[in-house]
Scaffold this motif. Structure first.
Motif, PDB file in Angstrom:
ATOM      1  N   LEU A  13       0.869  -1.179   0.000  1.00 54.62           N
ATOM      2  CA  LEU A  13       0.000   0.000   0.000  1.00 54.62           C
ATOM      3  C   LEU A  13       0.907   1.230   0.000  1.00 54.62           C
ATOM      4  O   LEU A  13       1.814   1.333   0.829  1.00 54.62           O
ATOM      5  N   ILE A  14       0.666   2.135  -0.927  1.00 56.48           N
ATOM      6  CA  ILE A  14       1.510   3.334  -1.037  1.00 56.48           C
ATOM      7  C   ILE A  14       0.672   4.573  -0.745  1.00 56.48           C
ATOM      8  O   ILE A  14      -0.298   4.844  -1.454  1.00 56.48           O
ATOM      9  N   VAL A  15       1.022   5.305   0.329  1.00 55.37           N
ATOM     10  CA  VAL A  15       0.196   6.453   0.741  1.00 55.37           C
ATOM     11  C   VAL A  15       1.037   7.695   1.065  1.00 55.37           C
ATOM     12  O   VAL A  15       2.171   7.585   1.528  1.00 55.37           O
ATOM     13  N   PRO A  16       0.464   8.886   0.847  1.00 50.48           N
ATOM     14  CA  PRO A  16       1.142  10.101   1.307  1.00 50.48           C
ATOM     15  C   PRO A  16       1.099  10.136   2.835  1.00 50.48           C
ATOM     16  O   PRO A  16       0.114   9.684   3.430  1.00 50.48           O
ATOM     17  N   VAL A  17       2.126  10.692   3.468  1.00 49.86           N
ATOM     18  CA  VAL A  17       2.165  10.748   4.941  1.00 49.86           C
ATOM     19  C   VAL A  17       2.536  12.123   5.460  1.00 49.86           C
ATOM     20  O   VAL A  17       3.565  12.685   5.084  1.00 49.86           O
ATOM     21  N   GLY A  18       1.677  12.660   6.322  1.00 52.06           N
ATOM     22  CA  GLY A  18       1.975  13.889   7.051  1.00 52.06           C
ATOM     23  C   GLY A  18       1.841  13.567   8.529  1.00 52.06           C
ATOM     24  O   GLY A  18       2.802  13.270   9.222  1.00 52.06           O
ATOM     25  N   ASN A  19       0.591  13.565   9.016  1.00 47.84           N
ATOM     26  CA  ASN A  19       0.299  13.118  10.377  1.00 47.84           C
ATOM     27  C   ASN A  19       0.104  11.610  10.455  1.00 47.84           C
ATOM     28  O   ASN A  19      -0.031  11.047  11.533  1.00 47.84           O
ATOM     29  N   GLY A  20       0.000  10.974   9.298  1.00 48.22           N
ATOM     30  CA  GLY A  20      -0.108   9.522   9.267  1.00 48.22           C
ATOM     31  C   GLY A  20      -1.492   8.975   9.538  1.00 48.22           C
ATOM     32  O   GLY A  20      -1.635   7.799   9.881  1.00 48.22           O
ATOM     33  N   THR A  21      -2.544   9.780   9.372  1.00 47.15           N
ATOM     34  CA  THR A  21      -3.875   9.249   9.696  1.00 47.15           C
ATOM     35  C   THR A  21      -4.299   8.150   8.740  1.00 47.15           C
ATOM     36  O   THR A  21      -5.023   7.239   9.135  1.00 47.15           O
ATOM     37  N   LEU A  22      -3.842   8.218   7.502  1.00 48.52           N
ATOM     38  CA  LEU A  22      -4.197   7.155   6.561  1.00 48.52           C
ATOM     39  C   LEU A  22      -3.285   5.953   6.754  1.00 48.52           C
ATOM     40  O   LEU A  22      -3.746   4.811   6.800  1.00 48.52           O
ATOM     41  N   LEU A  23      -2.002   6.210   6.904  1.00 44.49           N
ATOM     42  CA  LEU A  23      -1.055   5.110   7.070  1.00 44.49           C
ATOM     43  C   LEU A  23      -1.329   4.335   8.358  1.00 44.49           C
ATOM     44  O   LEU A  23      -1.408   3.109   8.363  1.00 44.49           O
ATOM     45  N   LEU A  24      -1.505   5.047   9.474  1.00 50.39           N
ATOM     46  CA  LEU A  24      -1.764   4.362  10.750  1.00 50.39           C
ATOM     47  C   LEU A  24      -3.135   3.695  10.743  1.00 50.39           C
ATOM     48  O   LEU A  24      -3.312   2.609  11.292  1.00 50.39           O
ATOM     49  N   PRO A  71       0.383  -6.220   4.847  1.00 49.97           N
ATOM     50  CA  PRO A  71       0.960  -5.657   3.625  1.00 49.97           C
ATOM     51  C   PRO A  71       2.110  -4.706   3.939  1.00 49.97           C
ATOM     52  O   PRO A  71       2.190  -4.143   5.032  1.00 49.97           O
ATOM     53  N   ARG A  72       2.989  -4.564   2.974  1.00 46.51           N
ATOM     54  CA  ARG A  72       4.091  -3.619   3.087  1.00 46.51           C
ATOM     55  C   ARG A  72       3.510  -2.208   3.002  1.00 46.51           C
ATOM     56  O   ARG A  72       2.773  -1.902   2.065  1.00 46.51           O
ATOM     57  N   LEU A  73       3.820  -1.371   3.989  1.00 50.66           N
ATOM     58  CA  LEU A  73       3.290  -0.004   3.985  1.00 50.66           C
ATOM     59  C   LEU A  73       4.388   0.960   3.532  1.00 50.66           C
ATOM     60  O   LEU A  73       5.452   1.039   4.161  1.00 50.66           O
ATOM     61  N   ILE A  74       4.124   1.656   2.447  1.00 54.24           N
ATOM     62  CA  ILE A  74       5.092   2.615   1.915  1.00 54.24           C
ATOM     63  C   ILE A  74       4.536   4.024   2.122  1.00 54.24           C
ATOM     64  O   ILE A  74       3.495   4.372   1.555  1.00 54.24           O
ATOM     65  N   GLY A  75       5.194   4.809   2.944  1.00 53.99           N
ATOM     66  CA  GLY A  75       4.783   6.196   3.158  1.00 53.99           C
ATOM     67  C   GLY A  75       5.587   7.110   2.247  1.00 53.99           C
ATOM     68  O   GLY A  75       6.781   6.890   2.047  1.00 53.99           O
ATOM     69  N   VAL A  76       4.919   8.116   1.690  1.00 56.74           N
ATOM     70  CA  VAL A  76       5.635   9.050   0.825  1.00 56.74           C
ATOM     71  C   VAL A  76       5.520  10.462   1.395  1.00 56.74           C
ATOM     72  O   VAL A  76       4.432  10.894   1.780  1.00 56.74           O
ATOM     73  N   GLN A  77       6.657  11.147   1.492  1.00 59.42           N
ATOM     74  CA  GLN A  77       6.678  12.524   1.991  1.00 59.42           C
ATOM     75  C   GLN A  77       7.200  13.474   0.909  1.00 59.42           C
ATOM     76  O   GLN A  77       7.932  13.060   0.001  1.00 59.42           O
ATOM     77  N   ALA A  78       6.818  14.729   1.037  1.00 60.05           N
ATOM     78  CA  ALA A  78       7.330  15.761   0.130  1.00 60.05           C
ATOM     79  C   ALA A  78       8.680  16.223   0.678  1.00 60.05           C
ATOM     80  O   ALA A  78       8.787  16.579   1.854  1.00 60.05           O
ATOM     81  N   GLY A 134       8.101  -2.109   5.440  1.00 61.37           N
ATOM     82  CA  GLY A 134       7.851  -1.086   4.432  1.00 61.37           C
ATOM     83  C   GLY A 134       8.990  -0.095   4.300  1.00 61.37           C
ATOM     84  O   GLY A 134      10.133  -0.393   4.657  1.00 61.37           O
ATOM     85  N   ASP A 135       8.656   1.094   3.829  1.00 61.63           N
ATOM     86  CA  ASP A 135       9.699   2.075   3.552  1.00 61.63           C
ATOM     87  C   ASP A 135       9.084   3.483   3.535  1.00 61.63           C
ATOM     88  O   ASP A 135       7.860   3.627   3.479  1.00 61.63           O
ATOM     89  N   ILE A 136       9.948   4.487   3.594  1.00 67.58           N
ATOM     90  CA  ILE A 136       9.502   5.863   3.368  1.00 67.58           C
ATOM     91  C   ILE A 136      10.287   6.422   2.185  1.00 67.58           C
ATOM     92  O   ILE A 136      11.509   6.247   2.099  1.00 67.58           O
ATOM     93  N   GLY A 168       4.023  -9.090 -10.546  1.00 67.22           N
ATOM     94  CA  GLY A 168       2.846  -9.752 -10.001  1.00 67.22           C
ATOM     95  C   GLY A 168       2.419  -9.230  -8.635  1.00 67.22           C
ATOM     96  O   GLY A 168       1.409  -9.676  -8.078  1.00 67.22           O
ATOM     97  N   GLU A 169       3.161  -8.293  -8.088  1.00 70.46           N
ATOM     98  CA  GLU A 169       2.818  -7.699  -6.792  1.00 70.46           C
ATOM     99  C   GLU A 169       1.464  -6.978  -6.882  1.00 70.46           C
ATOM    100  O   GLU A 169       1.223  -6.278  -7.860  1.00 70.46           O
ATOM    101  N   THR A 170       0.616  -7.160  -5.884  1.00 72.42           N
ATOM    102  CA  THR A 170      -0.650  -6.413  -5.843  1.00 72.42           C
ATOM    103  C   THR A 170      -0.407  -5.117  -5.074  1.00 72.42           C
ATOM    104  O   THR A 170      -0.127  -5.134  -3.880  1.00 72.42           O
ATOM    105  N   ILE A 171      -0.511  -4.008  -5.811  1.00 73.68           N
ATOM    106  CA  ILE A 171      -0.181  -2.702  -5.229  1.00 73.68           C
ATOM    107  C   ILE A 171      -1.426  -1.820  -5.215  1.00 73.68           C
ATOM    108  O   ILE A 171      -2.113  -1.693  -6.229  1.00 73.68           O
TER     109      ILE A 171
END
Ligand SMILES: *Cc1c(COP(=O)(O)O)cnc(C)c1O
Ligand SMILES: [Zn+2]
Length: 372
Positions: A216-227, A246-253, A303-305, A348-351
């Motif tokens: 799952l790849i999501v934008p992260v600020g306060n992390g309300t979606l990621l958490l 699932p592997r959680l990938i947070g993306v920051q600006a 996961g990763d950031i 084949g990864e489900t993203i």
């Protein structure tokens, strides 16, 4: 045992106490046993309340809902790789924050809270203000005066808003002072908000025929979606519905990326950063309250950031428009991060990538960027 608990001092409270943080000052979390009666769930209306047994609210009569949730998930090609886009901009207020707001404001009604205080750069304020309006709860939203005019107007239309000069931290401080008297309906502090955003994980799983995605790849600020996603997948694991987080990938600006720096630098605390300007204003959070929890969730999920520059965000924003998705710059952060991630993805990864907010609230900004 269901209840509120503090990971710092280990105090426990009942879910019916009117508390938004622990007496020791730390954030609270919620212990609650989720249940997934799959056959019944699948027969219910297509909104997030179909996961009723997994949402910690005692009485149905307290539910404040506008039919939100069960957003579409569609397949799309990004750089030649097929991914699932979850259209989280299809909510009553135009962003996924309605998940958290519907559950939190319903809980406020259950607690008999009459006044809500929230601070936000936009979408969380819109969501809390809308659901408070629906639930006839007085609402005071603190927003930075530089927040996008569309979001400020929307909050005002719901009957709430208080502008503050200064950055997000100044606004949070003003709200915190006000919250000493009222109830802090904060998306970053209040644990009931995450009990709403977690329903994203349930929907993703159901839409994949009750299987978990790999990533799952999501934008992260306060992390309300990621958490929220992390809590939701943990509920599904505990309920025996899925067998792997699932592997959680947070993306920051890049101009405001304290979590990226903390994660990559192996730091114990959130570094003090000088916050630069970014077009992803929705996640420009210098000091995320739940920063430590975000890093732990990412580590536990293997996961990763990823950090992305504004030029990459803008390019992704344009690319999405060209295939029919009108999203806000903050949402394009996930796509920009995905472009980096996909270079090393397993075939084949489900993203799954949530598209978090509508572009209709960023029209002024897009004009300013010369994107029209
Ligand atoms: C709130 C928000 C996010 C995620 O931000 P968090 O601060 O991590 O909860 C992403 N995109 C949009 C459009 C948002 O409004
Ligand atoms: Zn405590």
């Amino acid at each position: 045992m269901a209840g509120l608990f503090c990971g710092h001092c280990k105090r426990e409270y009942s879910l019916d106490e009117v508390l938004w943080r622990c007496e020791c000052g730390s954030v609270l979390d919620i212990e609650f046993e989720a249940n997934f009666p799959i056959q019944e769930i699948m027969g219910r209306a297509p909104n997030l309340w179909r996961y009723r047994e997994s949402i910690p609210l005692a009485r149905d009569g307290n539910i404040i809902s506008m039919g939100e949730g069960f957003t579409p998930m569609v397949e799309e090609d990004i750089d030649g790789v097929s991914v699932h886009l979850k259209l989280e901009y299809m909510f009553p207020t135009g962003s996924f924050k309605d998940r958290g707001a519907s559950v939190l404001v319903s809980k406020m009604r259950e607690l008999g809270v009459k006044d809500a205080i929230e601070d936000s750069s936009g979408n969380a304020g819109c969501a809390i203000a809308a659901y408070c309006a629906k639930g006839k709860i007085d609402c005071h939203i603190y927003v930075p005066d530089r927040a996008p005019v569309e979001k400020l107007t929307q909050i005002g239309m719901y009957g709430s808003s208080k502008r503050i000069s200064g950055d997000r931290e100044a606004v949070a401080a003003a709200a915190l002072r006000a919250a000493e008297q009222g109830y802090y309906a904060s998306h970053s502090w209040n644990p009931f908000f995450l009990q709403g955003t977690k329903t994203l994980a349930f929907e993703v799983c159901e839409q994949l025929n009750w299987r978990a995605p790999n990533t799952l790849i999501v934008p992260v600020g306060n992390g309300t979606l990621l958490l929220g996603a992390y809590i939701g997948f943990r509920d599904l694991l505990a309920g025996g519905i899925i067998d792997k987080m699932p592997r959680l990938i947070g993306v920051q600006a890049a101009p405001c990326s304290p979590l990226f720096q903390m994660f990559k630098g192996g730091l114990e605390d959130i570094p003090l950063i000088t916050q630069g300007d970014t077009i992803a204003e929705g996640i420009a959070i210098a000091k995320p309250i739940r920063g430590g929890q975000i890093i732990e969730a990412i580590k536990e999920s293997k996961g990763d950031i990823i950090s992305v520059r504004d030029s990459q965000i803008q390019e992704s924003l344009r690319m999405m428009g060209r295939v029919g998705y009108y999203i806000e710059p903050t949402s394009a952060v996930a796509i920009a991060g995905a472009k980096t991630y996909l270079k090393g993805a397993t075939p084949g990864e489900t993203i799954v990538i949530p598209l978090t907010g509508t572009g209709l609230k960023a029209t002024q900004k897009m004009i300013g960027l010369g994107m029209d």
